[in-house]
Design a protein around this motif. Structure first.
Motif, PDB file in Angstrom:
ATOM      1  N   ALA A  91      48.396  83.069  54.678  1.00  0.00           N
ATOM      2  CA  ALA A  91      49.068  84.361  54.600  1.00  0.00           C
ATOM      3  C   ALA A  91      48.041  85.482  54.649  1.00  0.00           C
ATOM      4  CB  ALA A  91      49.885  84.459  53.318  1.00  0.00           C
ATOM      5  N   VAL A  92      48.449  86.619  55.173  1.00  0.00           N
ATOM      6  CA  VAL A  92      47.537  87.753  55.309  1.00  0.00           C
ATOM      7  C   VAL A  92      47.219  88.387  53.966  1.00  0.00           C
ATOM      8  CG1 VAL A  92      49.201  89.653  55.574  1.00  0.00           C
ATOM      9  CG2 VAL A  92      47.042  89.690  56.875  1.00  0.00           C
ATOM     10  N   ASP A  93      47.987  88.040  52.908  1.00  0.00           N
ATOM     11  CA  ASP A  93      47.719  88.613  51.585  1.00  0.00           C
ATOM     12  C   ASP A  93      46.800  87.722  50.753  1.00  0.00           C
ATOM     13  OD1 ASP A  93      49.369  86.524  50.909  1.00  0.00           O
ATOM     14  OD2 ASP A  93      50.946  87.740  50.011  1.00  0.00           O
ATOM     15  N   MET A  94      46.006  86.882  51.435  1.00  0.00           N
ATOM     16  CA  MET A  94      45.014  86.028  50.769  1.00  0.00           C
ATOM     17  C   MET A  94      43.616  86.437  51.236  1.00  0.00           C
ATOM     18  SD  MET A  94      47.110  82.467  51.381  1.00  0.00           S
ATOM     19  CE  MET A  94      45.991  81.397  50.465  1.00  0.00           C
ATOM     20  N   PRO A  95      43.128  87.604  50.822  1.00  0.00           N
ATOM     21  CA  PRO A  95      41.895  88.143  51.401  1.00  0.00           C
ATOM     22  C   PRO A  95      40.632  87.357  51.071  1.00  0.00           C
ATOM     23  CG  PRO A  95      42.579  89.459  49.516  1.00  0.00           C
ATOM     24  CD  PRO A  95      43.701  88.503  49.802  1.00  0.00           C
ATOM     25  N   ASN A  96      40.699  86.455  50.092  1.00  0.00           N
ATOM     26  CA  ASN A  96      39.508  85.688  49.723  1.00  0.00           C
ATOM     27  C   ASN A  96      39.488  84.291  50.328  1.00  0.00           C
ATOM     28  OD1 ASN A  96      38.292  87.694  47.981  1.00  0.00           O
ATOM     29  ND2 ASN A  96      39.940  87.271  46.532  1.00  0.00           N
ATOM     30  N   ILE A  97      40.435  84.010  51.214  1.00  0.00           N
ATOM     31  CA  ILE A  97      40.461  82.697  51.853  1.00  0.00           C
ATOM     32  C   ILE A  97      39.157  82.496  52.634  1.00  0.00           C
ATOM     33  CG2 ILE A  97      41.527  83.368  54.046  1.00  0.00           C
ATOM     34  CD1 ILE A  97      42.603  80.362  51.951  1.00  0.00           C
ATOM     35  N   ASN A 176      47.233  85.130  46.144  1.00  0.00           N
ATOM     36  CA  ASN A 176      48.032  86.079  46.923  1.00  0.00           C
ATOM     37  C   ASN A 176      48.057  87.426  46.231  1.00  0.00           C
ATOM     38  OD1 ASN A 176      49.568  83.228  47.207  1.00  0.00           O
ATOM     39  ND2 ASN A 176      49.648  84.343  49.125  1.00  0.00           N
ATOM     40  N   VAL A 177      48.029  88.497  47.015  1.00  0.00           N
ATOM     41  CA  VAL A 177      48.099  89.850  46.476  1.00  0.00           C
ATOM     42  C   VAL A 177      49.470  90.417  46.848  1.00  0.00           C
ATOM     43  CG1 VAL A 177      47.052  92.135  46.466  1.00  0.00           C
ATOM     44  CG2 VAL A 177      45.614  90.109  46.755  1.00  0.00           C
ATOM     45  N   ASN A 178      50.370  90.468  45.878  1.00  0.00           N
ATOM     46  CA  ASN A 178      51.755  90.847  46.152  1.00  0.00           C
ATOM     47  C   ASN A 178      52.142  92.234  45.672  1.00  0.00           C
ATOM     48  OD1 ASN A 178      52.716  88.355  47.395  1.00  0.00           O
ATOM     49  ND2 ASN A 178      52.365  87.434  45.395  1.00  0.00           N
ATOM     50  N   THR A 179      51.463  92.758  44.652  1.00  0.00           N
ATOM     51  CA  THR A 179      51.850  94.034  44.045  1.00  0.00           C
ATOM     52  C   THR A 179      50.661  94.969  43.999  1.00  0.00           C
ATOM     53  OG1 THR A 179      51.296  93.348  41.777  1.00  0.00           O
ATOM     54  CG2 THR A 179      53.520  92.797  42.597  1.00  0.00           C
ATOM     55  N   ARG A 180      50.943  96.247  43.743  1.00  0.00           N
ATOM     56  CA  ARG A 180      49.856  97.227  43.631  1.00  0.00           C
ATOM     57  C   ARG A 180      48.929  96.890  42.471  1.00  0.00           C
ATOM     58  NH1 ARG A 180      49.160  99.804  48.194  1.00  0.00           N
ATOM     59  NH2 ARG A 180      47.691 101.069  47.023  1.00  0.00           N
TER      60      ARG A 180
END
Length: 352
Positions: A91-97, A176-180
């Motif tokens: 997923a694109v919200d996994m910036p540390n992959i 995952n980064v889902n919220t502010r």
């Protein structure tokens, strides 16, 4: 073994309130950071709701055919369009992959399984998994049945569950980064310099920025670089006398605060390490030649000549803003709110 990679960037980002693919970390968009990390693999595909969503990403974009059914459609499309038999999907919200994690998962590929999915003690990670093209019929079946639960794919195809805790990777890698709030946690602390020629007004600007960040709910730490010898203690104080006598460290504390003075050489890296955990925002005064992002201060009275490399600038604060031309934002030195906004926008910070 050749491997394709599919980055799912077609979600609504409803809990975030803005497109997560375009959020920034380490001065790069999530999408660009992940794509760059995966660029060593044989093929990188970006899954989007619409093909024109990411015209400048530099990688082929495949679009959803079945709209608004969640990530199962993105998985289906990237596997369908991949020209390799195996596709790592994230997923694109996994910036540390990391590429290293993908290589680790790929070590498990064999003829016994068609899916290789990462798990931990909390959950299965279907958006951190390797899928074989043999899984396509099962995905088609679920979509036709309007069953969009990702976990159900693992009931239909032979699946290898790979435990995260038995690897050398942490949960941060697949977070995952889902919220502010979650986004703020991964970008903080942020570090930047306020730089310029001598007597350009750096200290005054920093004091005003401290006030702005505190009003916005952040804590602030400041590091000052002095190119000359300095004495933190005044002559005659006890701590000054200790240092004069040769103490490597002298310290003083009270109910309101404390100070520590060390003898010896410290680099900027050393000082930044000391500041970790002391503030959400770390401001460095000076260090105009370092690689950190900078707010450059220019004044007519001192010099309007550039002091910093242009590619490190967040913005310029000057009393000659009408005459200053630069690729970065340029603000009046007294327009603190605009300077503050540029800093927040650069790092993706919330502001009041």
């Amino acid at each position: 073994m050749k491997l394709s990679v599919g980055i799912l960037a077609g979600g609504r980002s409803s809990r975030m309130g803005s497109n997560k693919a375009l959020l920034t970390i380490e001065h790069r968009r999530f999408l660009d950071k992940i794509a760059e990390e995966m660029s060593a693999f044989d093929q990188v595909l970006v899954s989007a709701a619409h093909k024109e969503d990411y015209p400048e990403c530099g990688f082929p974009v495949v679009e959803d055919v079945h709209r608004d059914i969640g990530p199962i459609e993105g998985i289906y499309q990237v596997i369908k369009h991949a020209y390799n038999d195996y596709v790592f999907v994230c997923a694109v919200d996994m910036p540390n992959i990391s590429r290293a994690l993908v290589l680790y998962l790929a070590e498990f590929i064999c003829s016994d399984y068609d899916c290789y999915v990462l798990t931990d003690e909390d959950r299965i990670h279907p958006l951190c998994a390797i899928y074989s093209k043999k899984a396509l019929p099962a995905l088609e079946k679920l979509i036709q049945e309007k069953n969009y639960r990702l976990r159900d794919i693992f009931r239909l195809v032979p699946t290898k569950y790979i435990r995260l805790e038995t690897s050398c990777f942490s949960k941060k890698t697949v977070k995952n980064v889902n919220t502010r709030i979650e986004y703020q946690k991964i970008v903080l602390p942020v570090t930047f310099c306020v730089s310029g020629w001598k007597d350009s007004g750096k200290t005054g600007l920093i004091i005003k920025l401290i006030n702005e960040f505190i009003k916005a709910g952040y804590t602030v730490a400041v590091i000052k670089h002095d190119g000359h010898a300095y004495s933190m203690d005044h002559k005659g104080t006890d701590t000054y006398r200790y240092a004069e006598a040769g103490a490597r460290m002298s310290a003083i504390f009270s109910d309101e605060g404390y100070a520590v003075n060390y003898a010896g050489t410290k680099t900027l890296t050393d000082m930044l390490a000391l500041a970790q955990g002391e503030g959400d925002i770390i401001i460095v005064e000076g260090e105009k030649s370092c690689s950190l992002p900078k707010v450059e201060v220019r004044r007519r009275e001192t010099s309007l000549e550039p002091a910093c490399s242009a590619d490190t600038l967040i913005c310029i604060a000057t009393d000659a803003w009408e005459d200053t031309r630069a690729e970065c934002p340029v603000h009046d030195l007294n327009d603190i709110r605009s300077i503050f906004k540029s800093i927040c926008d650069y790092f993706g910070l919330e502001r009041t």
